[in-house]
Write a protein that holds these residues in place. Structure first.
Motif, PDB file in Angstrom:
ATOM      1  N   TYR A  38      -0.793   2.981   4.720  1.00 56.26           N
ATOM      2  CA  TYR A  38      -1.887   2.288   5.408  1.00 56.26           C
ATOM      3  C   TYR A  38      -1.684   0.771   5.447  1.00 56.26           C
ATOM      4  O   TYR A  38      -2.650   0.022   5.489  1.00 56.26           O
ATOM      5  N   GLN A  39      -0.454   0.303   5.399  1.00 58.21           N
ATOM      6  CA  GLN A  39      -0.099  -1.112   5.456  1.00 58.21           C
ATOM      7  C   GLN A  39      -0.857  -1.967   4.441  1.00 58.21           C
ATOM      8  O   GLN A  39      -1.290  -3.082   4.725  1.00 58.21           O
ATOM      9  N   LYS A  41      -3.812  -1.581   3.127  1.00 59.24           N
ATOM     10  CA  LYS A  41      -5.285  -1.583   3.157  1.00 59.24           C
ATOM     11  C   LYS A  41      -5.828  -0.591   2.130  1.00 59.24           C
ATOM     12  O   LYS A  41      -5.443   0.584   2.143  1.00 59.24           O
ATOM     13  N   GLN A  43      -7.963   2.181   0.327  1.00 60.35           N
ATOM     14  CA  GLN A  43      -8.562   3.396   0.887  1.00 60.35           C
ATOM     15  C   GLN A  43      -9.554   3.995  -0.094  1.00 60.35           C
ATOM     16  O   GLN A  43      -9.424   3.818  -1.311  1.00 60.35           O
ATOM     17  N   ALA A  54      -6.517  11.297   7.476  1.00 55.39           N
ATOM     18  CA  ALA A  54      -6.241   9.878   7.714  1.00 55.39           C
ATOM     19  C   ALA A  54      -4.739   9.614   7.719  1.00 55.39           C
ATOM     20  O   ALA A  54      -4.232   8.880   8.584  1.00 55.39           O
ATOM     21  N   TYR A  55      -4.032  10.211   6.772  1.00 54.52           N
ATOM     22  CA  TYR A  55      -2.570  10.039   6.702  1.00 54.52           C
ATOM     23  C   TYR A  55      -1.919  10.528   7.989  1.00 54.52           C
ATOM     24  O   TYR A  55      -1.064   9.853   8.565  1.00 54.52           O
ATOM     25  N   ALA A  57      -3.260  10.876  10.969  1.00 52.36           N
ATOM     26  CA  ALA A  57      -3.654  10.067  12.118  1.00 52.36           C
ATOM     27  C   ALA A  57      -3.023   8.673  12.100  1.00 52.36           C
ATOM     28  O   ALA A  57      -2.642   8.151  13.151  1.00 52.36           O
ATOM     29  N   GLU A  58      -2.907   8.073  10.929  1.00 51.45           N
ATOM     30  CA  GLU A  58      -2.459   6.683  10.841  1.00 51.45           C
ATOM     31  C   GLU A  58      -0.973   6.506  10.560  1.00 51.45           C
ATOM     32  O   GLU A  58      -0.444   5.417  10.754  1.00 51.45           O
ATOM     33  N   CYS A  59      -0.306   7.568  10.079  1.00 51.57           N
ATOM     34  CA  CYS A  59       1.091   7.376   9.690  1.00 51.57           C
ATOM     35  C   CYS A  59       1.921   8.619  10.015  1.00 51.57           C
ATOM     36  O   CYS A  59       2.682   8.626  10.961  1.00 51.57           O
ATOM     37  N   TYR A  64       6.322   7.534   7.721  1.00 53.50           N
ATOM     38  CA  TYR A  64       6.345   7.170   6.306  1.00 53.50           C
ATOM     39  C   TYR A  64       7.770   7.115   5.772  1.00 53.50           C
ATOM     40  O   TYR A  64       8.114   6.251   4.966  1.00 53.50           O
TER      41      TYR A  64
END
Length: 190
Positions: A38-39, A41, A43, A54-55, A57-59, A64
């Motif tokens: 998440y760069q 950020k 969580q 979330a993982y 969707a975001e990465c 990774y």
């Protein structure tokens, strides 16, 4: 001189559950470099299902692995130890085979649940893979044997996937303390 440790998180990223491990590792005097999906950020997830959504969707796994490879490549100083957990462990496994790991001394991967899809890869540094007692997608003992045939130290434990992460429902205090002591021993042996 302080030993450098690269820590690649699981799908929870930088969360309160990780804070304890970071504090405990820093007490041994290491310099920690944290890699997460998440760069950086922070969580806060209600459960593993929310964290995985979330993982994804975001990465995701491929991104990774690229982030882990970049983290290995970007260090100009030697890295005593790279540690990966779950998705981070699989990302690290992929990175160890795909990048110049000459500045890295060794790696420890905890419960890399997707490693079975990447068994043809060969890490370029001494690597330990530590599984829980079972994984939903493969027989742990079979994967341990295959990894050992490749010269990788691979073991199963009596604990469940996630046993080191206080944010996981599988967290086990005794296992946490046991494997923290092992990590500290690796780093202090330098």
């Amino acid at each position: 001189m302080s030993q450098t440790v690269l820590l690649i998180t699981d799908i929870f990223g930088q969360c309160t559950g990780l804070n304890r491990l970071l504090t405990d590792l820093r007490q041994s005097g290491v310099t920690l470099h944290l890699v997460d999906p998440y760069q950086g950020k922070p969580q806060q997830f209600a459960d593993e299902q929310q964290a995985y959504a979330a993982y994804s969707a975001e990465c995701g796994h491929n991104a990774y692995a690229a982030i882990a490879a970049q983290a290995l490549q970007s260090h100009s100083q030697p890295i005593e130890l790279a540690i990966g957990f779950s998705a981070g462990a699989t990302a690290l496994w992929r990175a160890l085979a795909a990048t110049d790991s000459s500045r890295l001394k060794q790696a420890v991967l905890y419960y890399p649940g997707q490693i079975h899809q990447h068994l043809t890869l060969q890490p370029q540094v001494p690597t330990q893979v530590i599984f829980g007692h079972s994984e939903p997608h493969f027989a742990v003992d079979d994967i341990c044997r295959q990894l050992q045939q490749q010269g990788v130290t691979a073991i199963s434990t009596p604990y469940a996937h996630g046993f080191i992460n206080p944010a996981s429902k599988a967290f086990n205090e005794a296992a946490y303390l046991q494997y923290l002591a092992r990590l500290n021993a690796i780093v202090t042996a330098g």
